[in-house]
Design a protein around this motif. Structure first.
Motif, PDB file in Angstrom:
ATOM      1  N   LYS A 113       6.113  33.237 -55.661  1.00  0.00           N
ATOM      2  CA  LYS A 113       5.464  32.863 -56.922  1.00  0.00           C
ATOM      3  C   LYS A 113       6.299  31.802 -57.625  1.00  0.00           C
ATOM      4  CE  LYS A 113       3.471  37.431 -57.576  1.00  0.00           C
ATOM      5  NZ  LYS A 113       3.428  38.603 -58.444  1.00  0.00           N
ATOM      6  N   LYS A 114       5.678  30.707 -57.973  1.00  0.00           N
ATOM      7  CA  LYS A 114       6.380  29.591 -58.582  1.00  0.00           C
ATOM      8  C   LYS A 114       7.054  29.964 -59.900  1.00  0.00           C
ATOM      9  CE  LYS A 114       5.512  24.684 -58.691  1.00  0.00           C
ATOM     10  NZ  LYS A 114       4.522  23.617 -58.722  1.00  0.00           N
ATOM     11  N   GLU A 115       6.391  30.794 -60.715  1.00  0.00           N
ATOM     12  CA  GLU A 115       6.947  31.142 -62.021  1.00  0.00           C
ATOM     13  C   GLU A 115       8.155  32.070 -61.923  1.00  0.00           C
ATOM     14  OE1 GLU A 115       3.498  33.926 -61.136  1.00  0.00           O
ATOM     15  OE2 GLU A 115       3.745  31.765 -61.157  1.00  0.00           O
ATOM     16  N   ASN A 116       8.342  32.774 -60.810  1.00  0.00           N
ATOM     17  CA  ASN A 116       9.476  33.688 -60.634  1.00  0.00           C
ATOM     18  C   ASN A 116      10.578  33.125 -59.735  1.00  0.00           C
ATOM     19  OD1 ASN A 116       8.258  35.649 -62.212  1.00  0.00           O
ATOM     20  ND2 ASN A 116       7.294  36.645 -60.469  1.00  0.00           N
ATOM     21  N   ALA A 117      10.378  31.958 -59.187  1.00  0.00           N
ATOM     22  CA  ALA A 117      11.316  31.403 -58.203  1.00  0.00           C
ATOM     23  C   ALA A 117      12.731  31.263 -58.750  1.00  0.00           C
ATOM     24  CB  ALA A 117      10.809  30.067 -57.689  1.00  0.00           C
ATOM     25  N   GLN A 118      12.865  30.871 -60.008  1.00  0.00           N
ATOM     26  CA  GLN A 118      14.199  30.670 -60.562  1.00  0.00           C
ATOM     27  C   GLN A 118      14.993  31.969 -60.703  1.00  0.00           C
ATOM     28  OE1 GLN A 118      13.909  28.966 -64.436  1.00  0.00           O
ATOM     29  NE2 GLN A 118      12.423  30.467 -65.155  1.00  0.00           N
ATOM     30  N   PHE A 119      14.316  33.111 -60.678  1.00  0.00           N
ATOM     31  CA  PHE A 119      14.990  34.403 -60.816  1.00  0.00           C
ATOM     32  C   PHE A 119      15.173  35.133 -59.487  1.00  0.00           C
ATOM     33  CE2 PHE A 119      12.591  33.672 -64.778  1.00  0.00           C
ATOM     34  CZ  PHE A 119      13.674  33.530 -65.622  1.00  0.00           C
ATOM     35  N   SER A 120      14.744  34.526 -58.405  1.00  0.00           N
ATOM     36  CA  SER A 120      14.771  35.239 -57.125  1.00  0.00           C
ATOM     37  C   SER A 120      15.702  34.599 -56.101  1.00  0.00           C
ATOM     38  CB  SER A 120      13.364  35.338 -56.549  1.00  0.00           C
ATOM     39  OG  SER A 120      12.915  34.061 -56.143  1.00  0.00           O
ATOM     40  N   ARG A 121      16.689  33.882 -56.540  1.00  0.00           N
ATOM     41  CA  ARG A 121      17.636  33.259 -55.610  1.00  0.00           C
ATOM     42  C   ARG A 121      18.724  34.255 -55.247  1.00  0.00           C
ATOM     43  NH1 ARG A 121      16.807  28.657 -59.340  1.00  0.00           N
ATOM     44  NH2 ARG A 121      18.530  29.547 -60.489  1.00  0.00           N
ATOM     45  N   GLU A 122      19.001  34.356 -53.957  1.00  0.00           N
ATOM     46  CA  GLU A 122      20.007  35.301 -53.456  1.00  0.00           C
ATOM     47  C   GLU A 122      20.902  34.618 -52.429  1.00  0.00           C
ATOM     48  OE1 GLU A 122      20.553  38.308 -54.554  1.00  0.00           O
ATOM     49  OE2 GLU A 122      18.759  38.480 -55.785  1.00  0.00           O
ATOM     50  N   PRO A 123      22.185  34.998 -52.362  1.00  0.00           N
ATOM     51  CA  PRO A 123      23.080  34.437 -51.346  1.00  0.00           C
ATOM     52  C   PRO A 123      22.888  35.122 -49.994  1.00  0.00           C
ATOM     53  CG  PRO A 123      24.275  35.937 -52.753  1.00  0.00           C
ATOM     54  CD  PRO A 123      22.878  35.860 -53.303  1.00  0.00           C
ATOM     55  N   TYR A 124      22.903  34.335 -48.944  1.00  0.00           N
ATOM     56  CA  TYR A 124      22.815  34.824 -47.568  1.00  0.00           C
ATOM     57  C   TYR A 124      23.984  34.272 -46.766  1.00  0.00           C
ATOM     58  CZ  TYR A 124      18.117  36.776 -47.913  1.00  0.00           C
ATOM     59  OH  TYR A 124      17.034  37.546 -48.234  1.00  0.00           O
ATOM     60  N   ARG A 125      24.594  35.127 -45.957  1.00  0.00           N
ATOM     61  CA  ARG A 125      25.650  34.705 -45.030  1.00  0.00           C
ATOM     62  C   ARG A 125      24.958  34.322 -43.722  1.00  0.00           C
ATOM     63  NH1 ARG A 125      29.091  36.733 -40.921  1.00  0.00           N
ATOM     64  NH2 ARG A 125      31.251  36.080 -41.214  1.00  0.00           N
ATOM     65  N   VAL A 126      25.143  33.079 -43.315  1.00  0.00           N
ATOM     66  CA  VAL A 126      24.485  32.562 -42.118  1.00  0.00           C
ATOM     67  C   VAL A 126      25.559  32.254 -41.084  1.00  0.00           C
ATOM     68  CG1 VAL A 126      22.991  30.757 -41.193  1.00  0.00           C
ATOM     69  CG2 VAL A 126      22.657  31.553 -43.531  1.00  0.00           C
ATOM     70  N   ARG A 127      25.342  32.717 -39.858  1.00  0.00           N
ATOM     71  CA  ARG A 127      26.301  32.439 -38.793  1.00  0.00           C
ATOM     72  C   ARG A 127      25.567  31.939 -37.556  1.00  0.00           C
ATOM     73  NH1 ARG A 127      28.447  37.310 -35.534  1.00  0.00           N
ATOM     74  NH2 ARG A 127      26.516  38.322 -34.988  1.00  0.00           N
ATOM     75  N   GLU A 128      26.199  31.012 -36.854  1.00  0.00           N
ATOM     76  CA  GLU A 128      25.607  30.440 -35.646  1.00  0.00           C
ATOM     77  C   GLU A 128      26.663  30.395 -34.553  1.00  0.00           C
ATOM     78  OE1 GLU A 128      23.486  26.375 -34.043  1.00  0.00           O
ATOM     79  OE2 GLU A 128      23.621  26.728 -36.183  1.00  0.00           O
ATOM     80  N   CYS A 129      26.331  30.995 -33.416  1.00  0.00           N
ATOM     81  CA  CYS A 129      27.238  31.013 -32.274  1.00  0.00           C
ATOM     82  C   CYS A 129      27.346  29.598 -31.702  1.00  0.00           C
ATOM     83  CB  CYS A 129      26.720  31.978 -31.205  1.00  0.00           C
ATOM     84  SG  CYS A 129      27.758  32.029 -29.717  1.00  0.00           S
ATOM     85  N   GLN A 130      28.570  29.130 -31.539  1.00  0.00           N
ATOM     86  CA  GLN A 130      28.789  27.792 -31.008  1.00  0.00           C
ATOM     87  C   GLN A 130      28.669  27.744 -29.490  1.00  0.00           C
ATOM     88  OE1 GLN A 130      29.374  25.027 -33.320  1.00  0.00           O
ATOM     89  NE2 GLN A 130      28.352  26.758 -34.293  1.00  0.00           N
ATOM     90  N   ARG A 131      28.550  28.903 -28.859  1.00  0.00           N
ATOM     91  CA  ARG A 131      28.408  28.958 -27.410  1.00  0.00           C
ATOM     92  C   ARG A 131      26.936  28.941 -26.989  1.00  0.00           C
ATOM     93  NH1 ARG A 131      29.183  33.614 -23.275  1.00  0.00           N
ATOM     94  NH2 ARG A 131      29.616  32.436 -21.387  1.00  0.00           N
ATOM     95  N   CYS A 132      26.110  29.819 -27.617  1.00  0.00           N
ATOM     96  CA  CYS A 132      24.710  29.945 -27.189  1.00  0.00           C
ATOM     97  C   CYS A 132      23.703  29.453 -28.225  1.00  0.00           C
ATOM     98  CB  CYS A 132      24.390  31.387 -26.813  1.00  0.00           C
ATOM     99  SG  CYS A 132      24.300  32.511 -28.232  1.00  0.00           S
ATOM    100  N   GLY A 133      24.162  29.229 -29.461  1.00  0.00           N
ATOM    101  CA  GLY A 133      23.263  28.738 -30.503  1.00  0.00           C
ATOM    102  C   GLY A 133      22.509  29.828 -31.244  1.00  0.00           C
ATOM    103  N   ASP A 134      22.756  31.099 -30.925  1.00  0.00           N
ATOM    104  CA  ASP A 134      22.086  32.202 -31.619  1.00  0.00           C
ATOM    105  C   ASP A 134      22.468  32.161 -33.096  1.00  0.00           C
ATOM    106  OD1 ASP A 134      20.493  34.646 -31.640  1.00  0.00           O
ATOM    107  OD2 ASP A 134      22.397  35.675 -32.022  1.00  0.00           O
ATOM    108  N   ARG A 135      21.467  32.287 -33.963  1.00  0.00           N
ATOM    109  CA  ARG A 135      21.679  32.185 -35.406  1.00  0.00           C
ATOM    110  C   ARG A 135      21.166  33.445 -36.082  1.00  0.00           C
ATOM    111  NH1 ARG A 135      21.570  26.991 -38.810  1.00  0.00           N
ATOM    112  NH2 ARG A 135      21.314  27.810 -40.893  1.00  0.00           N
ATOM    113  N   SER A 136      21.939  33.969 -37.030  1.00  0.00           N
ATOM    114  CA  SER A 136      21.505  35.144 -37.782  1.00  0.00           C
ATOM    115  C   SER A 136      21.939  34.994 -39.235  1.00  0.00           C
ATOM    116  CB  SER A 136      22.098  36.419 -37.179  1.00  0.00           C
ATOM    117  OG  SER A 136      23.500  36.404 -37.272  1.00  0.00           O
ATOM    118  N   SER A 137      21.250  35.724 -40.105  1.00  0.00           N
ATOM    119  CA  SER A 137      21.600  35.690 -41.521  1.00  0.00           C
ATOM    120  C   SER A 137      21.527  37.097 -42.087  1.00  0.00           C
ATOM    121  CB  SER A 137      20.682  34.751 -42.300  1.00  0.00           C
ATOM    122  OG  SER A 137      19.356  35.188 -42.220  1.00  0.00           O
TER     123      SER A 137
END
Length: 66
Positions: free
Chosen positions: A36-60
């Protein structure tokens, strides 16, 4: 458990895809969770993102589960 090493810009973590401890690029991203556009400013959250440099698998993982 993540550990730092002497290599360039990375952390050694266990990769489920490779089934090994491999070098990962790790970052934090701020994501907007509300569609929802009107709630977007209140719904931001931090995510830890990691990507394997060997196989490219990415998770958050959401860092704030309040």
């Amino acid at each position: 458990m993540a550990t730092t090493n002497d290599s360039f810009n990375g952390m050694t973590e266990h990769c489920e895809n490779c089934e090994l401890d491999t070098l990962h690029e790790v970052s934090v991203q701020i994501r907007t969770e509300s569609l929802k556009k009107e709630n977007a400013q209140f719904s931001r959250e931090p995510y830890r993102v990691r990507e394997c440099q060997r196989c490219g698998d990415r998770s958050s993982q959401r860092m704030n589960n309040a």
